[in-house]
Scaffold this motif. Structure first.
Motif, short mmCIF file in Angstrom:
data_model
loop_
_atom_site.label_atom_id
_atom_site.label_comp_id
_atom_site.label_asym_id
_atom_site.label_seq_id
_atom_site.Cartn_x
_atom_site.Cartn_y
_atom_site.Cartn_z
N GLY A 127 0.85 -1.19 0.00
CA GLY A 127 0.00 0.00 0.00
C GLY A 127 0.88 1.23 0.00
O GLY A 127 1.90 1.27 0.70
N SER A 128 0.52 2.22 -0.81
CA SER A 128 1.29 3.46 -0.74
C SER A 128 0.40 4.67 -0.98
O SER A 128 -0.55 4.62 -1.75
CB SER A 128 2.46 3.43 -1.73
OG SER A 128 2.02 3.66 -3.03
N TRP A 129 0.75 5.73 -0.28
CA TRP A 129 -0.03 6.96 -0.36
C TRP A 129 0.86 8.05 -0.93
O TRP A 129 2.00 8.25 -0.46
CB TRP A 129 -0.53 7.36 1.04
CG TRP A 129 -1.24 8.68 1.09
CD1 TRP A 129 -2.42 9.00 0.49
CD2 TRP A 129 -0.81 9.86 1.78
NE1 TRP A 129 -2.77 10.29 0.77
CE2 TRP A 129 -1.80 10.85 1.57
CE3 TRP A 129 0.30 10.17 2.57
CZ2 TRP A 129 -1.70 12.15 2.10
CZ3 TRP A 129 0.41 11.44 3.11
CH2 TRP A 129 -0.59 12.42 2.88
N ASP A 130 0.38 8.70 -1.96
CA ASP A 130 1.12 9.79 -2.62
C ASP A 130 0.60 11.10 -2.05
O ASP A 130 -0.52 11.53 -2.34
CB ASP A 130 0.88 9.67 -4.13
CG ASP A 130 1.36 10.90 -4.90
OD1 ASP A 130 1.93 11.82 -4.29
OD2 ASP A 130 1.13 10.93 -6.12
N ALA A 131 1.43 11.71 -1.20
CA ALA A 131 1.00 12.93 -0.50
C ALA A 131 0.70 14.07 -1.48
O ALA A 131 -0.23 14.85 -1.27
CB ALA A 131 2.08 13.37 0.50
N GLY A 132 1.48 14.15 -2.55
CA GLY A 132 1.31 15.25 -3.51
C GLY A 132 -0.08 15.27 -4.12
O GLY A 132 -0.69 16.33 -4.30
N ASN A 133 -0.59 14.09 -4.44
CA ASN A 133 -1.89 14.01 -5.11
C ASN A 133 -2.99 13.46 -4.20
O ASN A 133 -4.11 13.25 -4.65
CB ASN A 133 -1.78 13.11 -6.34
CG ASN A 133 -0.87 13.71 -7.39
OD1 ASN A 133 -1.09 14.85 -7.82
ND2 ASN A 133 0.16 12.99 -7.77
N ASP A 134 -2.65 13.21 -2.94
CA ASP A 134 -3.57 12.54 -2.02
C ASP A 134 -4.18 11.31 -2.72
O ASP A 134 -5.40 11.16 -2.79
CB ASP A 134 -4.65 13.51 -1.53
CG ASP A 134 -5.45 12.89 -0.37
OD1 ASP A 134 -4.93 11.96 0.28
OD2 ASP A 134 -6.60 13.34 -0.14
N ARG A 165 -0.60 7.03 7.34
CA ARG A 165 -0.24 7.23 8.76
C ARG A 165 1.27 7.42 8.94
O ARG A 165 1.71 8.07 9.87
CB ARG A 165 -0.69 6.01 9.57
CG ARG A 165 -2.15 6.07 9.98
CD ARG A 165 -2.19 6.50 11.42
NE ARG A 165 -3.53 6.72 11.94
CZ ARG A 165 -3.75 7.21 13.17
NH1 ARG A 165 -2.73 7.51 13.96
NH2 ARG A 165 -4.95 7.39 13.59
N ILE A 166 2.06 6.78 8.08
CA ILE A 166 3.52 6.91 8.21
C ILE A 166 4.07 7.91 7.18
O ILE A 166 5.25 7.89 6.83
CB ILE A 166 4.25 5.55 8.11
CG1 ILE A 166 4.05 4.89 6.74
CG2 ILE A 166 3.81 4.61 9.23
CD1 ILE A 166 5.01 3.75 6.44
N GLY A 167 3.20 8.74 6.66
CA GLY A 167 3.65 9.84 5.81
C GLY A 167 3.83 9.48 4.35
O GLY A 167 4.43 10.23 3.59
N GLY A 168 3.31 8.32 3.95
CA GLY A 168 3.32 8.01 2.51
C GLY A 168 4.35 6.98 2.10
O GLY A 168 4.43 6.62 0.93
#
Lengths: 264, 787
Positions: free
Chosen positions: B207-214, B274-277
């Motif tokens: 799983g990964s979260w891209d902070a730039g594009n949410d 939760r861990i910043g992406g």
């Protein structure tokens, strides 16, 4: 797996020294039982003393006896021409241990020192009347296996070889556990050159055991019929989802008869 | 038939990649700054969580974050859902207990997910997890489905007596009336043993979260990535669908177990934010697969069959207790209901059927669809009781079946299904011939001379697959429609990309789908590529399960190919200055009727993209079409499997000595792949019948068969060389005439084996797996009784 100190001595004396110094040391030969146990977190030794550095492997097969050095892998015993000729039952037993990975890493010394109740080699050591040579002494096969995963070895004592007298005839028949392929019951039957008969059973009980009634009957007449009516007691035999003690007791008889019929 | 078209034995295009180790499975993928997750799991079958003590980590511990149910609640992340509503006989909806992605206050089975540790390495995550101290308060537990309703354990507050639903299907009054007229009634109590799926590739997720594009991305071992995206978006509330991409790359087997949306993958994608992406990878250890993959089967059934004096079936009654495990998994509720009781008519014209199914919670891993899903259970009930009835009435089992076969189509059963086409006599007769049924008595006598007991058993199975019409499944409680989508992209040079909502995890779609394209467009199979498993590439799809990729997925492709052909004809007409009606398309060439004018498919494709020679006000440039296909009915593969066994009286070992399978799958695209499916399916069914069985310890609730040391998968040496053949009745509900073949073997095999084993032993029933120990006990009991 937890961290541990790794030693690879090249002399038995150094191995014993390393063991003495270790807080909770373990000798490792092929590592075929120890490593999976450590991976599962069931064993966590502080020190591993790898006996591979002793370079103690090889088989000598002569007319009277076969000597297998402790570090010999099962595949080498299984394929050794001398063993196949002198004690085909021993070669066949080795060829059926575990899978090709295990047979090419696991060693006779490691197997008997671990003394898994479902291991094959204990049946050969006891059933063929072998002698275990250690770094300190000679131990008769009958006295070597003392309990489940327990042997006569002292904590810093290392198996150096196993000497098998060449029998008149012998056979090993194994009923593998359907899942693990360990011996659910394995029976070695041997008629030795002095005319005595041995019947050794692995897998069925907490440790390898002999069946004196069968031995006596076979000594009188070496035929499957001679033991048809001899049942071992179910009480005290292993019980798990694969086999009840009664089934194991029954299989001891079936396999012993088949071994007698197959002995050569 | 061309050498790469429909019906050709084309070697699998994907295999070179797989057998040379070049596949890209989820665990092969590594993202920048990736971290690793390890789950703290419950060691108890049923307990309250009193406290979770997390140590103070040092930098060398490598711990990035530890999350528990409290964090999940804080972020309002929804629980796992069951997407099929079942109503009880009294009209009440099923009692679905909450299923949080990390336990909140209570654990309900050994392996339940309590907390997650995210660390710099897998080893660090695992080591840190071992240091988290969870204090539990043990509660009473129950692992046996048959005992769940009366157990002291109360697993979910919403479900008194641990009962999820008490459902029924069929006409009770009519069935009772049929039984009152019966000449003979056969009764049978049988258990369909619980199984653990064991796909070769364990479940995994990144799983990964891209902070730039949410924006979130989830790589996961899924059979249906779009459904995963929909559920994670709509029910877990993690992100709207356009902010979540789900990729299911190469997947190494599923057998149903990878249909479902699991806690671990949702946790990975949620915790990444939760861990910043930083991406979080989790790969199941084999132990976790045993503990926490959805299991299969687990039915306890009492069935009764009523016959007239001639052995014609008058009615069938059946009561089943279905173990659901501790939570309702994604499609769990439809398996013992609409995928099970609707098939209780088997291949037979049974005038009246009444089935009751009580679904219960137990303190075990959730149970859901597993290869066959409901149909193996139904076939087991029908074929075991039919065989038993034939023996009791002293009618040859083949003849008994023949007398009761459905003979005309369409045939409406009393349990919803309308069988559309089939010829059950044809498959039986062919199978009898191949198996040399007449010679059996002689073979039995010869076996007896060697001290072996020989038995023969039939399974004349039917299944409903190619699921299915959206309106139909919707009316039965499904939360989704079950159509399929396809897009055909023809490139300017004439190569073709097929985007499909089906997902291949062993089925060989890259080959069979390309065969369809090669057949229809007359192009080289190597110029066709199949794109699947990525929600950013394929617009939507329902995935692969229920043997649906051929009948539903390929039909969608066929429809899109029709549109491509139609448009290409328009383009070709303009380029060749002919009337559209005069354009013929054959073997990859467009030609003008009555002339020697012609263009190859690639030339037309190029013309479509160049767009020089047709009015773009009338015909849009390009060559790309899409289609959705929703079938009008399920498909009904059926066939006859005959198994012959020899049993060693001394050891109880059963050897399968002969296996004949004659299946009717409708149109077969690639016989080699279909045979492979049948081989695999039968072997899986043989596993259920002879070797596999999930065992929980009733006293401790621990999973005893938690590794291959105790869970016995079938081996190559457990099965004979199969004799396979086919009969063919075209499926009328799709233009290709396909029915589906992925589950048939697993559906037919257990009943065939157990009919043979009970025949050999001369007993009514034997529990599966009929291990040597179980068979020996039966032999021993018979011997004791005789003495």
């Amino acid at each position: 797996m937890d961290n541990f100190n790794y030693h690879r001595p090249s002399k038995p004396a150094d191995a014993a020294k390393a063991m003495k110094k270790a807080k909770d040391g373990k000798f490792m030969s092929g590592g075929m039982t120890l490593l999976p146990t450590m991976k599962q977190g069931l064993a966590s030794p502080t020190d591993i003393i790898d006996l591979g550095g002793l370079k103690n492997s090889g088989v000598t097969a002569a007319a009277a006896k076969v000597v297998v050095k402790a570090g010999t892998v099962h595949a080498d015993v299984a394929s050794d021409k001398g063993v196949k000729k002198a004690i085909p039952a021993l070669a066949k037993l080795a060829s059926g241990i575990g899978d090709p990975h295990v047979r090419n890493r696991g060693t006779i010394g490691g197997s008997i020192a671990n003394n898994d109740p479902a291991a094959d080699y204990p049946a050969a050591v006891v059933g063929l009347g072998a002698t275990v040579q250690t770094s300190a002494r000679k131990i008769p096969g009958d006295k070597f296996f003392t309990g489940m995963f327990e042997t006569a070895l002292k904590s810093d004592e290392i198996v150096s070889a196993v000497e098998f007298p060449v029998p008149k005839r012998a056979a090993y028949v194994k009923f593998p556990n359907p899942a693990s392929r360990y011996a659910m019951v394995g029976v070695m039957v041997a008629e030795l050159k002095d005319g005595s008969v041995r019947v050794a059973v692995t897998g069925a009980g907490p440790k390898v055991f002999r069946v004196p009634e069968m031995e006596k009957a076979l000594q009188a007449k070496f035929s499957a019929d001679a033991i048809a009516g001899i049942q071992v007691k179910a009480k005290g035999l292993n019980s798990d989802i694969h086999a009840s003690p009664e089934y194991r007791a029954h299989l001891v008889n079936v396999l012993a008869r088949r071994a007698v019929a197959a002995a050569k | 038939m061309s050498d790469t078209g429909i019906g050709a034995r084309v070697k699998r295009k994907e295999d070179h990649r797989f057998i040379t180790g070049k596949g890209q499975y989820t665990d092969d993928i590594n993202l920048k700054d990736q971290t690793y997750a390890y789950f703290v799991r419950s060691p108890y079958a049923h307990a309250t969580i009193k406290s979770i003590k997390i140590p103070k980590w040092k930098p060398e511990d490598g711990v990035v974050g530890v999350f528990t149910g409290d964090h999940v609640a804080e972020d309002k992340i929804g629980g796992l859902i069951c997407g099929w509503m079942i109503h009880s006989k009294d009209g009440s909806p099923m009692k679905a207990g909450p299923h949080p992605i990390l336990a909140q206050g209570k654990v309900r089975y050994v392996g339940d997910h309590v907390a997650v540790v995210v660390a710099e390495s897998k080893e660090q995550a695992k080591a840190a997890a071992a240091r988290i101290n969870v204090s539990y308060g043990e509660l009473p537990h129950v692992v046996d489905a048959a005992k769940a309703a009366k157990s002291a354990a109360q697993i979910h507050d919403v479900a008194p007596n641990n009962t999820v639903f008490e459902w029924s299907l069929g006409d009770k009054t009519a069935t009772d009336a049929a039984f009152s007229r019966a000449h003979h009634v056969t009764k049978l109590d049988i258990v369909n043993n619980r199984l653990i799926p064991n796909a070769m590739e364990p479940r995994a997720a990144i799983g990964s979260w891209d902070a730039g594009n949410d924006h979130y991305t989830l790589y996961t071992t899924s059979q249906n990535p779009h459904v995963a995206r929909l559920v994670i978006s709509a029910f877990h509330g993690l992100a709207p669908e356009h902010k979540l991409r789900v990729i299911a790359p190469d997947v190494g087997g599923g057998f149903g177990s990878k249909i479902f949306i699991y806690a671990e993958e949702v946790v990975c994608v949620w915790a990444s934010k939760r861990i910043g992406g930083r991406p979080i990878k989790w790969t199941a250890e084999r132990t976790e697969s045993f503990l926490a993959d959805a299991h299969g089967r687990d039915h306890v059934t009492h069935a009764e069959l009523a016959m007239d004096a001639q052995g014609r079936i008058l009615g069938l009654k059946c009561h089943t207790i279905a173990g659901m495990g501790a939570y309702l998994s994604t499609f769990a509720s439809c398996v013992p209901t609409y995928l099970y009781a609707t098939l209780l008519s088997g291949q037979y014209a049974i005038p009246a059927i009444y089935a009751e199914v009580d679904a219960v919670y137990t303190n075990t891993a959730p149970v859901d669809a597993y290869r066959g899903a409901g149909r193996p259970e139904a076939t087991y009930v029908v074929e075991r009781i039919v065989e038993t009835a034939a023996r009791e009435m002293k009618i040859d089992p083949a003849e008994f079946r023949r007398r009761n076969f459905v003979k005309s189509f369409p045939h409406q059963t009393p349990v919803i299904m309308t069988y559309d086409a089939g010829d059950y006599d044809a498959s039986l007769e062919k199978a009898l011939e191949i198996a040399d049924y007449r010679g059996f008595a002689q073979r039995k006598a010869a076996a007896a001379k060697k001290g072996k007991l020989r038995g023969i058993g039939f399974a004349n199975y039917i299944e409903a697959c190619g699921i299915a019409p959206s309106a139909a499944v919707g009316s039965l409680g499904a939360g989704v429609g079950l159509w399929e989508s396809a897009e055909v992209r023809v490139n300017p040079v004439g190569t073709v990309e097929i985007l499909t909502g089906s997902h291949s995890h062993g089925q060989g779609h890259e080959t069979t789908f390309a065969q369809l394209v090669s057949d229809r467009l007359g192009v080289d199979i190597n110029t066709v590529s199949i794109v699947h498993g990525d929600t950013d590439k394929v617009q939507f799809g329902m995935g692969t399960y229920g043997s649906r990729s051929g009948a539903v997925g390929m039909t969608a492709i066929a429809k899109a190919l029709d549109k491509v052909e139609a448009k290409a004809k328009k383009v070709a007409a303009h380029v060749m200055e002919a009337a559209e009606g005069d354009i013929e398309f054959k073997n990859g060439t467009f030609s003008v009727k009555g002339t020697d004018k012609k263009m190859a498919f690639g030339e037309v494709a190029l013309a479509a993209y160049v767009a020089h020679k047709f009015p773009t006000s009338e015909i849009e440039p390009g060559l790309k079409e899409s289609a959705f296909h929703d079938p009008t009915n399920f498909t009904f593969p059926a066939g006859c499997h005959i198994c012959e066994v020899e049993i060693d009286r001394d050891t109880g070992v059963t050897e399968i000595v002969n296996w004949t399978a004659v299946d009717d799958f409708g149109t077969v695209i690639n016989p080699m792949i279909v045979e492979g499916q049948v081989h695999g399916g039968i072997t899986q069914g043989v596993g259920q019948a002879l070797t596999e069985g999930c065992v929980y310890d009733p006293d401790s609730g621990q999973l005893i068969t938690g590794s291959y040391m105790d869970y016995c998968m079938p081996r190559a040496s457990d099965v004979p060389s199969f004799k396979l053949d086919f009969t063919e009745t075209k499926c009328p509900s799709n233009p290709l005439g396909m029915k589906g073949c992925g589950e048939a073997g697993a559906i037919a095999a257990p009943a065939a084996v157990m009919n043979a084993v009970t025949d050999a032993l001369g007993v009514r029933d034997l529990p599966m797996p009929a291990s040597p120990h179980t068979v020996w006990k039966a032999l021993h009991a018979t011997k004791m009784a005789a003495e």
